[in-house]
Design a protein around this motif. Structure first.
Motif, PDB file in Angstrom:
ATOM      1  N   ASN A 181     -22.262 -67.328 -35.437  1.00 58.13           N
ATOM      2  CA  ASN A 181     -20.762 -67.038 -35.964  1.00 58.13           C
ATOM      3  C   ASN A 181     -20.031 -68.372 -35.551  1.00 58.13           C
ATOM      4  O   ASN A 181     -20.476 -69.447 -34.767  1.00 58.13           O
ATOM      5  N   PRO A 182     -19.089 -68.414 -36.223  1.00 59.54           N
ATOM      6  CA  PRO A 182     -18.132 -69.759 -35.922  1.00 59.54           C
ATOM      7  C   PRO A 182     -17.484 -69.602 -34.336  1.00 59.54           C
ATOM      8  O   PRO A 182     -17.592 -68.932 -34.031  1.00 59.54           O
ATOM      9  N   GLY A 183     -17.442 -70.933 -34.092  1.00 55.12           N
ATOM     10  CA  GLY A 183     -17.294 -71.248 -32.497  1.00 55.12           C
ATOM     11  C   GLY A 183     -18.119 -70.925 -31.692  1.00 55.12           C
ATOM     12  O   GLY A 183     -18.016 -71.460 -30.321  1.00 55.12           O
ATOM     13  N   GLN A 184     -19.243 -70.671 -32.105  1.00 56.34           N
ATOM     14  CA  GLN A 184     -20.552 -70.766 -31.098  1.00 56.34           C
ATOM     15  C   GLN A 184     -21.391 -72.063 -30.930  1.00 56.34           C
ATOM     16  O   GLN A 184     -21.546 -72.469 -32.171  1.00 56.34           O
ATOM     17  N   SER A 185     -21.721 -72.341 -29.728  1.00 58.65           N
ATOM     18  CA  SER A 185     -22.531 -73.393 -29.894  1.00 58.65           C
ATOM     19  C   SER A 185     -24.104 -73.052 -30.365  1.00 58.65           C
ATOM     20  O   SER A 185     -24.369 -71.864 -29.926  1.00 58.65           O
ATOM     21  N   ALA A 186     -24.976 -73.892 -30.696  1.00 57.29           N
ATOM     22  CA  ALA A 186     -26.345 -73.387 -31.157  1.00 57.29           C
ATOM     23  C   ALA A 186     -27.200 -73.239 -29.833  1.00 57.29           C
ATOM     24  O   ALA A 186     -26.871 -73.919 -28.948  1.00 57.29           O
ATOM     25  N   ARG A 187     -27.699 -72.047 -29.936  1.00 56.63           N
ATOM     26  CA  ARG A 187     -28.531 -71.827 -28.738  1.00 56.63           C
ATOM     27  C   ARG A 187     -29.876 -71.317 -28.969  1.00 56.63           C
ATOM     28  O   ARG A 187     -30.271 -71.004 -30.352  1.00 56.63           O
ATOM     29  N   PRO A 188     -30.752 -71.278 -28.056  1.00 52.27           N
ATOM     30  CA  PRO A 188     -32.261 -70.789 -28.529  1.00 52.27           C
ATOM     31  C   PRO A 188     -32.494 -69.565 -29.208  1.00 52.27           C
ATOM     32  O   PRO A 188     -31.690 -68.538 -28.831  1.00 52.27           O
ATOM     33  N   LEU A 189     -33.317 -69.412 -30.299  1.00 49.70           N
ATOM     34  CA  LEU A 189     -33.328 -67.955 -30.957  1.00 49.70           C
ATOM     35  C   LEU A 189     -33.479 -66.852 -29.971  1.00 49.70           C
ATOM     36  O   LEU A 189     -32.817 -65.964 -30.437  1.00 49.70           O
ATOM     37  N   GLU A 190     -34.391 -66.871 -29.029  1.00 48.92           N
ATOM     38  CA  GLU A 190     -34.821 -65.852 -28.382  1.00 48.92           C
ATOM     39  C   GLU A 190     -33.533 -65.340 -27.386  1.00 48.92           C
ATOM     40  O   GLU A 190     -33.290 -64.113 -27.096  1.00 48.92           O
ATOM     41  N   ARG A 191     -32.433 -66.093 -27.470  1.00 49.49           N
ATOM     42  CA  ARG A 191     -31.210 -65.646 -26.476  1.00 49.49           C
ATOM     43  C   ARG A 191     -30.185 -65.442 -27.175  1.00 49.49           C
ATOM     44  O   ARG A 191     -29.133 -65.036 -26.798  1.00 49.49           O
ATOM     45  N   VAL A 192     -30.197 -65.559 -28.670  1.00 53.45           N
ATOM     46  CA  VAL A 192     -29.102 -65.402 -29.544  1.00 53.45           C
ATOM     47  C   VAL A 192     -29.249 -64.408 -30.640  1.00 53.45           C
ATOM     48  O   VAL A 192     -28.626 -63.331 -30.648  1.00 53.45           O
ATOM     49  N   ALA A 193     -30.142 -64.579 -31.476  1.00 53.81           N
ATOM     50  CA  ALA A 193     -30.548 -63.888 -32.589  1.00 53.81           C
ATOM     51  C   ALA A 193     -30.886 -62.256 -32.327  1.00 53.81           C
ATOM     52  O   ALA A 193     -31.624 -61.779 -31.408  1.00 53.81           O
ATOM     53  N   SER A 194     -30.100 -61.538 -33.078  1.00 55.55           N
ATOM     54  CA  SER A 194     -30.244 -59.805 -33.179  1.00 55.55           C
ATOM     55  C   SER A 194     -31.656 -59.904 -33.772  1.00 55.55           C
ATOM     56  O   SER A 194     -32.091 -60.655 -34.357  1.00 55.55           O
ATOM     57  N   GLY A 195     -32.108 -58.531 -33.933  1.00 52.20           N
ATOM     58  CA  GLY A 195     -33.361 -58.213 -34.843  1.00 52.20           C
ATOM     59  C   GLY A 195     -33.027 -58.719 -36.016  1.00 52.20           C
ATOM     60  O   GLY A 195     -34.030 -59.143 -36.980  1.00 52.20           O
ATOM     61  N   GLY A 196     -32.084 -58.248 -36.763  1.00 57.58           N
ATOM     62  CA  GLY A 196     -31.519 -58.530 -38.160  1.00 57.58           C
ATOM     63  C   GLY A 196     -31.548 -59.778 -38.215  1.00 57.58           C
ATOM     64  O   GLY A 196     -31.937 -60.385 -39.479  1.00 57.58           O
ATOM     65  N   GLU A 197     -30.759 -60.570 -37.566  1.00 55.17           N
ATOM     66  CA  GLU A 197     -30.483 -62.071 -37.806  1.00 55.17           C
ATOM     67  C   GLU A 197     -31.838 -62.795 -37.676  1.00 55.17           C
ATOM     68  O   GLU A 197     -32.144 -63.740 -38.263  1.00 55.17           O
ATOM     69  N   LEU A 198     -32.596 -62.411 -36.790  1.00 53.05           N
ATOM     70  CA  LEU A 198     -34.015 -62.907 -36.455  1.00 53.05           C
ATOM     71  C   LEU A 198     -34.983 -62.998 -37.744  1.00 53.05           C
ATOM     72  O   LEU A 198     -35.587 -63.709 -38.186  1.00 53.05           O
ATOM     73  N   SER A 199     -34.749 -61.684 -38.453  1.00 51.39           N
ATOM     74  CA  SER A 199     -35.601 -61.389 -39.497  1.00 51.39           C
ATOM     75  C   SER A 199     -35.178 -62.063 -40.682  1.00 51.39           C
ATOM     76  O   SER A 199     -35.810 -62.823 -41.333  1.00 51.39           O
ATOM     77  N   ARG A 200     -33.867 -62.505 -40.699  1.00 48.29           N
ATOM     78  CA  ARG A 200     -33.174 -63.464 -42.029  1.00 48.29           C
ATOM     79  C   ARG A 200     -33.587 -64.791 -41.594  1.00 48.29           C
ATOM     80  O   ARG A 200     -34.036 -65.582 -42.638  1.00 48.29           O
ATOM     81  N   VAL A 201     -33.496 -65.220 -40.334  1.00 49.59           N
ATOM     82  CA  VAL A 201     -33.998 -66.576 -40.078  1.00 49.59           C
ATOM     83  C   VAL A 201     -35.584 -66.862 -40.300  1.00 49.59           C
ATOM     84  O   VAL A 201     -35.819 -67.827 -41.025  1.00 49.59           O
ATOM     85  N   SER A 202     -36.209 -65.702 -40.069  1.00 50.44           N
ATOM     86  CA  SER A 202     -37.773 -65.801 -40.194  1.00 50.44           C
ATOM     87  C   SER A 202     -38.202 -65.879 -41.845  1.00 50.44           C
ATOM     88  O   SER A 202     -38.790 -66.656 -42.360  1.00 50.44           O
ATOM     89  N   LEU A 203     -37.380 -65.193 -42.437  1.00 51.92           N
ATOM     90  CA  LEU A 203     -37.442 -65.121 -44.119  1.00 51.92           C
ATOM     91  C   LEU A 203     -37.173 -66.526 -44.579  1.00 51.92           C
ATOM     92  O   LEU A 203     -37.666 -67.017 -45.247  1.00 51.92           O
ATOM     93  N   ALA A 204     -36.098 -67.132 -43.792  1.00 56.20           N
ATOM     94  CA  ALA A 204     -35.423 -68.478 -44.423  1.00 56.20           C
ATOM     95  C   ALA A 204     -36.672 -69.469 -44.122  1.00 56.20           C
ATOM     96  O   ALA A 204     -36.782 -70.091 -44.980  1.00 56.20           O
ATOM     97  N   ILE A 205     -37.222 -69.345 -43.014  1.00 51.02           N
ATOM     98  CA  ILE A 205     -38.055 -70.571 -42.413  1.00 51.02           C
ATOM     99  C   ILE A 205     -39.512 -70.190 -43.437  1.00 51.02           C
ATOM    100  O   ILE A 205     -39.977 -71.121 -43.931  1.00 51.02           O
ATOM    101  N   GLU A 206     -39.763 -68.792 -43.828  1.00 46.97           N
ATOM    102  CA  GLU A 206     -40.903 -68.747 -44.594  1.00 46.97           C
ATOM    103  C   GLU A 206     -40.744 -69.302 -45.961  1.00 46.97           C
ATOM    104  O   GLU A 206     -41.602 -69.688 -46.682  1.00 46.97           O
ATOM    105  N   VAL A 207     -39.534 -68.903 -46.453  1.00 46.04           N
ATOM    106  CA  VAL A 207     -39.225 -69.577 -47.891  1.00 46.04           C
ATOM    107  C   VAL A 207     -39.481 -70.949 -47.706  1.00 46.04           C
ATOM    108  O   VAL A 207     -39.764 -71.682 -48.859  1.00 46.04           O
ATOM    109  N   VAL A 208     -38.685 -71.805 -46.949  1.00 48.08           N
ATOM    110  CA  VAL A 208     -38.769 -73.405 -46.954  1.00 48.08           C
ATOM    111  C   VAL A 208     -40.254 -73.688 -46.665  1.00 48.08           C
ATOM    112  O   VAL A 208     -40.486 -74.761 -47.348  1.00 48.08           O
ATOM    113  N   ALA A 209     -40.940 -72.862 -45.829  1.00 50.19           N
ATOM    114  CA  ALA A 209     -42.426 -73.409 -45.618  1.00 50.19           C
ATOM    115  C   ALA A 209     -43.109 -73.117 -46.818  1.00 50.19           C
ATOM    116  O   ALA A 209     -44.116 -74.200 -47.047  1.00 50.19           O
ATOM    117  N   ALA A 210     -43.005 -71.992 -47.705  1.00 45.23           N
ATOM    118  CA  ALA A 210     -43.684 -71.765 -48.669  1.00 45.23           C
ATOM    119  C   ALA A 210     -43.497 -72.858 -49.696  1.00 45.23           C
ATOM    120  O   ALA A 210     -44.250 -73.332 -50.667  1.00 45.23           O
TER     121      ALA A 210
END
Length: 558
Positions: A420-449
């Motif tokens: 979200n705006p105004g937040q500093s970047a923090r490690p995935l395990e400390r920030v991302a919700s389940g839904g957010e983590l799924s989207r990040v995972s999918l984005a990484i999978e797409v980039v890797a693929a």
């Protein structure tokens, strides 16, 4: 690409054959119908661990085979050529799993170990599972993803090799430095043992020669006595010596040969026998003359053999092994006596290797930092289309605080996100919700693929946790990946399914009390019905079908 797969008696599949095309193919069906079983079967073909539970109830074995086209698989062609299996433009892999869990594999009809099957499989198919986000939180996995994205294989291998060389040298230094008072005692013992073995001065083949001589000296009286009796029988007896008997027969036969020529060859053979008997007698006489009853020499030989056996017992070995032990102990003594000089050499070598490692690690770190920026930007671009419009993804490469060499380099890799705006970047395990983590995972999978050179990409419900307009964007991403080759997507989202060029429907069927999975290729009308079903509702309405039709048409125009 994957052209076809045939499955028999695997899980709840009794018999199934499916053909595939280029582009994006989607597999849909009710929950529990067996959509992911097809991916499990493909995993097994590609070298996954065999499990007896995979065999269908009541069957003796599961039998799975897959046919791959090789037009867009240069790495697979190279592997097949190296194994002399490149007979045509196809590759057929078959794997059979028995009820007790044993499995056998073949590639183009040739038996193949599972480890080799995995190596081939990595050149043909890249499978992205629905639980990929679980490993995404692990630093080792994050480092691997960054290195794969940045194509750091050469730099990574250089670091690993430099590390292994340095580690081996340091281990040798530590071993030598552990030589203390006990080590000095070892040197004294080795000196004594080496001197004792050197004093023995055991010659090559000496034991065999001594044993032969001992046997001869122990039987000297018999050898001389019976040898002389044999000589008398051959030549020296006053009456009946063999040479005299043969001479008489020779004269008689020659007289008969004068009358009957048939006796001539017999007379010649007798002459030869007499001459050979005389030669044998002379040779026997000469050998007997060399024999001597020598008690002193017999005692010397016995003593020498006893000394050898005593030393062999000390070293708990056979006498024949003493030369090898002499060499080994001498080498160990030389090493320990030269430990100081060796230690100085090793420390100098370690300094050079540490410098070489630092240089290789620095090159890898620089490459990682450059790739980290690109990867962070690429993933940020995707997650902003996946319902996180203000999200920012960052890959941080940090030098190890302890500066400890490792086979993977001296960097700590962290995946960070600011959702979200105004937040500093923090490690995935400390920030991302389940839904957010799924989207990040999918984005990484797409980039890797998008970076892979593997012709077939498989996505097994990687869209879990998303929906709505985001799901449609995901479908577009997966279709774009299929445009370059082949993508297979197991999904429950109509927005993703509508993007596919080919649609397979997975259904569970009960027949005579047995459950089986069936897969059918949907024609345009059936596809509208399936996407309408996926859109929801117990009863399909004209409005739902119209919505499904519109989704398919919009996807085709995109």
């Amino acid at each position: 690409m994957l052209a076809a797969i045939t499955i028999r008696n695997f899980a709840i599949i009794d018999e199934l054959e499916v053909e595939f095309d280029r582009g994006m193919t989607v597999l849909s069906g009710e929950t529990g119908a067996g959509k992911s079983i097809l991916v499990d079967a493909l995993n097994l073909i590609l070298g996954d661990r065999a499990d007896a539970d995979a065999v269908r109830e009541g069957a003796d074995r599961a039998d799975i085979s897959a046919r791959f086209g090789l037009d867009d698989a240069p790495a697979a062609r190279e592997w097949l050529a190296a194994h002399e299996l490149d007979e045509d433009d196809e590759c057929v892999i078959r794997r059979v799993v028995a009820r007790e869990g044993r499995s056998r594999s073949w590639v183009n009809g040739t038996p193949m170990p599972v480890r080799e099957l995995r190596a081939l499989g990595e050149t043909l198919v890249d499978i992205h599972g629905q639980h990929a986000h679980q490993s995404l939180l692990k630093r080792a996995h994050q480092r691997r993803l960054l290195d794969e994205y940045g194509e750091h294989e050469t730099a990574r291998v250089a670091v690993r090799d430099a590390y292994e060389a340095l580690r081996a040298t340091r281990a040798e230094i530590a071993r030598i430095e552990q030589v203390d008072d006990a080590g000095d005692m070892r040197v004294d013992l080795l000196r004594y043992q080496v001197d004792e073995l050197a004093a023995l001065d055991l010659g090559e083949h000496e034991i065999e020669a001594l044993e032969a001589e001992h046997k001869r000296l122990a039987s000297a009286e018999r050898l001389i006595g019976e040898g002389q009796r044999a000589l008398a029988l051959l030549f020296e007896a006053e009456e009946g010596a063999a040479t005299d008997q043969l001479g008489g027969a020779e004269r008689l036969l020659h007289e008969l040969a004068a009358i009957d020529a048939g006796f001539e060859p017999i007379a010649e053979l007798t002459t030869s026998a007499r001459i050979q008997t005389q030669e044998a007698a002379e040779t026997l006489r000469q050998h007997i003359d060399t024999l001597d009853i020598d008690p002193q020499r017999f005692h010397e030989v016995e003593q020498r053999l006893a000394s050898i056996q005593d030393l062999a017992r000390k070293h708990h070995c056979n006498a024949a092994e003493l030369p090898g032990i002499t060499q080994r102990l001498g080498a160990e003594l030389a090493e320990l006596e030269g430990a100081g000089e060796r230690l100085a050499e090793l420390k100098a070598t370690a300094e050079r290797q540490a410098a070489a490692y630092a240089e290789a690690a620095a090159e890898l770190s620089a490459a990682r930092r450059e790739a980290a920026g690109r990867l962070g930007t690429a993933i940020t671009d995707i997650i902003r289309t996946l319902g996180m419009p203000e999200g920012t993804f960052e890959v941080r490469v940090t030098p190890d605080a302890m500066d400890r060499p490792a086979a993977t380099g001296t960097d700590e890799i962290d995946f960070l996100i600011a959702a979200n705006p105004g937040q500093s970047a923090r490690p995935l395990e400390r920030v991302a919700s389940g839904g957010e983590l799924s989207r990040v995972s999918l984005a990484i999978e797409v980039v890797a693929a998008s970076r892979t050179r593997v012709p077939t990409l498989v996505f097994d419900e990687v869209d879990t946790g998303i929906g709505g307009g985001v799901a449609e964007i995901v479908g577009r991403q997966l279709r774009a990946l299929g445009d370059a080759g082949q993508s297979l997507c197991v999904t429950h989202l109509p927005q993703v399914a509508a993007q596919a060029e080919h649609h397979l429907h997975v259904a569970k069927q009960v027949d005579a009390g047995q459950t089986a999975t069936r897969i059918s290729t949907l024609d345009p009308d059936a596809r509208i019905e399936e996407i309408a079903r996926m859109l929801g509702g117990v009863e399909l309405t004209a409005q739902t079908r119209a919505h499904a039709t519109d989704m398919i048409e919009r996807a085709a125009r995109a």
